[in-house]
Structures are given as C-alpha cells and as structure tokens.
Design a protein around this motif. Structure first.
Motif, short mmCIF file in Angstrom:
data_model
loop_
_atom_site.label_atom_id
_atom_site.label_comp_id
_atom_site.label_asym_id
_atom_site.label_seq_id
_atom_site.Cartn_x
_atom_site.Cartn_y
_atom_site.Cartn_z
N LYS A 133 0.89 -1.47 0.10
CA LYS A 133 0.38 0.04 -0.27
C LYS A 133 1.09 1.57 -0.07
O LYS A 133 1.70 1.00 0.75
N ARG A 134 0.42 2.03 -0.78
CA ARG A 134 1.24 3.46 -1.20
C ARG A 134 0.55 4.24 -0.50
O ARG A 134 -0.11 4.79 -0.23
N ARG A 135 1.45 4.97 0.56
CA ARG A 135 0.96 6.44 1.17
C ARG A 135 1.55 7.51 1.03
O ARG A 135 3.07 7.17 0.81
N HIS A 136 1.01 8.19 0.99
CA HIS A 136 1.57 9.08 0.17
C HIS A 136 1.86 10.12 1.07
O HIS A 136 1.18 10.71 2.47
N VAL A 137 2.32 10.75 1.04
CA VAL A 137 3.48 12.32 2.12
C VAL A 137 3.21 13.73 1.87
O VAL A 137 3.82 13.95 -0.23
N ARG A 138 2.95 14.29 2.44
CA ARG A 138 2.81 15.97 1.88
C ARG A 138 3.96 15.92 1.02
O ARG A 138 4.98 15.68 2.41
N PRO A 139 4.10 17.27 0.68
CA PRO A 139 5.33 17.40 -0.20
C PRO A 139 5.82 18.61 1.17
O PRO A 139 7.29 18.28 1.10
N ALA A 140 5.73 19.28 1.88
CA ALA A 140 6.32 20.02 3.22
C ALA A 140 6.67 18.51 3.48
O ALA A 140 8.28 18.44 4.22
N LYS A 141 6.69 17.49 4.53
CA LYS A 141 7.06 16.75 5.20
C LYS A 141 8.22 15.91 4.63
O LYS A 141 8.69 15.77 5.14
N TRP A 142 7.01 15.31 2.60
CA TRP A 142 8.56 14.57 2.34
C TRP A 142 9.39 15.58 1.70
O TRP A 142 11.03 14.53 2.55
N ARG A 143 9.77 17.37 1.91
CA ARG A 143 11.03 18.18 2.12
C ARG A 143 11.93 17.49 3.12
O ARG A 143 12.98 17.78 3.14
N GLN A 144 10.51 17.49 4.54
CA GLN A 144 11.39 17.76 5.77
C GLN A 144 12.53 16.51 5.85
O GLN A 144 13.41 16.90 6.41
N MET A 145 11.93 15.09 5.12
CA MET A 145 12.38 14.03 5.27
C MET A 145 13.51 13.63 4.47
O MET A 145 14.37 13.00 5.11
N LEU A 152 19.58 13.20 3.92
CA LEU A 152 20.75 14.67 3.28
C LEU A 152 21.68 14.53 4.39
O LEU A 152 22.37 14.05 4.28
N ALA A 153 20.55 14.80 5.67
CA ALA A 153 21.50 15.49 6.40
C ALA A 153 22.69 13.97 7.15
O ALA A 153 23.63 14.22 7.17
N GLU A 154 21.88 13.42 7.40
CA GLU A 154 21.54 11.37 8.64
C GLU A 154 23.43 11.23 7.22
O GLU A 154 24.55 10.99 7.65
N GLU A 155 23.05 11.81 5.94
CA GLU A 155 24.11 10.77 4.57
C GLU A 155 25.37 11.59 4.61
O GLU A 155 26.88 10.95 4.98
N ALA A 156 25.30 12.47 4.63
CA ALA A 156 26.51 14.31 4.64
C ALA A 156 27.37 13.67 6.47
O ALA A 156 28.36 13.69 6.22
N ALA A 157 26.45 13.49 6.86
CA ALA A 157 27.67 13.23 8.96
C ALA A 157 27.62 11.91 8.84
O ALA A 157 29.25 11.86 9.33
#
Length: 410
Positions: A236-248, A253-258
């Motif tokens: 089942k595909r769960r839609h994530v709001r754009p703002a939430k997706w950008r936050q995630m 990306l921050a975790e990958e950079a760390a």
C-alpha cells in the motif's frame, strides 16, 4: 518507439477549519514551507476560483453553522423540557458541526502532472509555451465545478514550485435531519468522488484524456487481481505531503552527510595513527640499537615502552596503541629470555655438581687407604662440605643413605 504516457495526478488532503489560516499564509508566501519556492516566479501564481477573502468568509460560515446547530439542539431540549440537559449544554457551548475524524471536515484537492509533460513543447516553436498549462487549468476548473459545485470555495494555480499544479479547497455542505429539523453540517462523504477514491481517479482520468494525460495506476484493481490469483498484493502506497517529504529528505541528506563526514574523520584518524605507529616503531628500533642495556639486564624494558607519567605526556592514540602492542610483545620475549637463562643456569649447576661428585668419589677412594684416624677426620669434614654442595643439586634428595654407606666404607 511508443510515446511516453503521463498520468494526471489527483490527491485529496484532509483539512480542519483551523488549517485555513496557515493555508492562506502559505498561499501568499508569508509562511509555511517555502524552501522549495522560487520567489522570482511567485508573481505568476493565480487565484482561479473564490474571492480574495475566501478563508475568512469560510470561517464565518462555519461559525454560523455551529451556532445554528446549537440553537436547534437547545430548542429540541426545550420542547422536551429537559432543564438539566439545557443547563449542561449551555455550560459546554456549541459543538463542531461535523463528525470527528482524523481527516477533518474539509478537503484540499491537488491536481497536477509530471513536470516533463508541462515542459514539452513539440507542438510549438515558442520556448516558453504555456498552452499545456492553459489547457490543464481549463479542464481542472471545469472538473472541480462539475463535481463539487459551489462547495469549491477556493482554487489557485501555482507556478513557482517544481511543476505547475492547482490547489482547491472543498467545503462539503450537507443538510441532515437532526433535533427534529433540517440542520446544516459539514460532511465530506456528501460528494461521491471524496467518498470513493477509485471513482475520483476514473473521473479525473476521463476529464484529462483529451489533452494526452492518462488515468493513474489502478492500485486497488492490482491488489484485487493479485489476491484472486493467490499472489502477494503490491504494498500500500502512503502519500506524504510535499512539505513532509522535503523535511524527511532534508533529514535523510543530513544523515548521509554526517555519515560521510564520520567516515572521512575515521579515515583521517586511522591515517594519523598509522603514521604515529610507523614513527614510533622507527624511533624504538633506533633507540634500542643505540642505548646500552641498563644495569646489564638483557630483559630491562626500553624507556619508550614505559607508560608516560606527568603532565604533557599524553600520547596520540596511534602511539598508545603501538606502545601497548610492543610492550606486550616485549614482555613475552622477556619471559622467554628469563626461562632460557634459568635453563642455562640449571645446566651449568648440574655440570658443576657432577664435577663435585667425581671429586668426592676420588676423595673416598683415597681415604680408604689412609689410617683410621685420618679417615674419620676426612669423613667428618666431608659430611659438612657435601651437605652444602648437594643442596645445589635437586636430584640429591633421598641420597643421604648412599652417602652414609660411602662414609662407612671409609
């Protein structure tokens, strides 16, 4: 080669009246998630349906519906002459004119398509062709008004984000029989397309097919087919709001950079440690070759292997690890050297004891030939000397009897 197909995208998002202020702030680019917005293009955004004060008007209407339902409830209790209930309800005040749910009574509608579809200009020589946006807008307004009528209280087109898209807000007005009268309330299920998601996808797919867009993936049908054939249904595909997706995404990306930075630091640290170990080893080899052994002790630990003491003697991790490794190896060698030295000394003592035994036997042989008085004096002296010498020989235990027989023969 078949032409690539692009689906029309339709999403419904639940809203509450309390969300309208934040929605308006974001619409006017005064609040909310603005990190993805191209502020240079915000002037191209356009209000399509509803007045400029639509949000305030909607809030007033909802409050009016709330008061109407409260008055109808009080009239109903008055007709029943339930004074206790009237007193309690007056203390509690008006209730929300909708059934509580996690989605809220309002709906935000989002209509869009892939960015590539809007940017395709094969039908025109113009670099900045907006015909597809215009066609999409025309069909979107028609679809909204046909299916939701006056309940579409607001619609706008955004052109300052990644892809052109349309937002709309549905205020789902319904009339229900309650408290013996017809009452207005908010009820999303009054609209068939909100009540049935698959029907909504069918409807919007048919609406936009004339401009080359297709219906989105039929996920529910795929699930039904998989279950009917005994196969694993798609997740089942769960839609994530754009703002939430950008936050995630920003968090990811921050975790990958760390992680990258941590690996870089660890690599640099290991390189420094390796360099320290090499320099320490070279210095130890040079120092151990040049420095005399202290006190003539071949097992004395070199100065560099000893633990540093006092302030200012904190070594690097590399040197500390090297010192520990070398010290452990040195201790093993030192123990081995001591064992070898002890074995050599024991062999030398055994050889000396054997020589003493031979000399003692010679004395016995000579003493036998002497007069009795001399033999007794030699035997007495020999007992004292032999007792001291034989303590050096571990194998001499239990030989006193043999020694006494020799003395008897003297």
């Amino acid at each position: 080669m078949s032409k690539k197909e692009y689906p029309v995208v339709l999403r419904f998002e639940g809203m509450t009246p309390g969300d309208l202020a934040g929605y308006e702030a974001h619409r006017l680019r005064k609040g909310g998630d603005l990190g993805h917005v191209d502020r240079k293009r915000s002037g191209l955004n356009q209000r399509l349906l509803g007045e400029n004060d639509w949000a305030e008007t909607a809030q007033l209407e909802i409050q009016e519906i709330r008061q109407e339902m409260f008055a109808a409830e009080l009239d109903y209790l008055e007709r029943r002459k339930d004074r206790k209930a009237i007193k309690q309800r007056l203390a509690e005040g008006p209730r929300d004119p909708w059934r509580a749910s996690r989605h809220g009574p309002l709906r935000e509608v989002i209509l869009t398509a892939n960015k590539e579809w809007f940017e395709a200009t094969e039908d025109s020589d113009e670099l900045f062709n907006t015909q597809r946006e215009d066609d999409f807008e025309r069909l979107a307004i028609d679809w909204l008004q046909t299916n939701f009528g006056d309940d579409v209280i607001h619609a706008r087109a955004d052109r300052d984000e990644q892809a052109y898209h349309i937002h709309a807000v549905i205020l789902p007005r319904a009339a229900v029989r309650k408290y013996g009268v017809d009452c207005r309330m908010l009820q999303p299920s009054v609209h068939p397309l909100i009540r049935n998601y698959e029907t909504a996808q069918d409807s919007v797919g048919a609406q936009f097919e004339d401009i080359g867009l297709v219906r989105g993936e039929r996920r529910k049908q795929a699930i039904r087919d998989a279950l009917a054939n005994g196969k694993e249904p798609p997740a089942k595909r769960r839609h994530v709001r754009p703002a939430k997706w950008r936050q995630m995404e920003e968090k990811r990306l921050a975790e990958e950079a760390a992680k990258v930075e941590k690996r870089r630091r660890e690599t640099a640290s290991r390189a420094r440690e390796a360099g320290d170990i090499i320099r320490f080893s070279e210095a130890l080899a040079k120092g151990s070759a040049d420095d005399p052994v202290s006190d003539g002790d071949a097992t004395a630990m070199p100065e560099m292997l000893r633990e540093p003491t006092g302030p200012g003697h904190e070594p690097s991790k590399g040197i500390a690890r090297a010192r520990k490794a070398f010290r452990m190896a040195f201790n093993v060698l030192r123990r081995r050297a001591r064992k070898e030295a002890e074995a050599t000394a024991a062999a030398q003592v055994a050889s000396a004891v054997e020589d003493i035994k031979q000399a003692d036997q010679t004395i016995v042989e000579i003493a036998v030939q002497l007069p009795k008085g001399l033999r007794e004096r030699i035997a007495k002296t020999r007992r004292k000397l032999t007792a001291k010498i034989m303590t050096l020989d571990p194998s001499s235990k239990g030989r006193a009897k043999g020694r006494n027989s020799d003395e008897t023969q003297m």
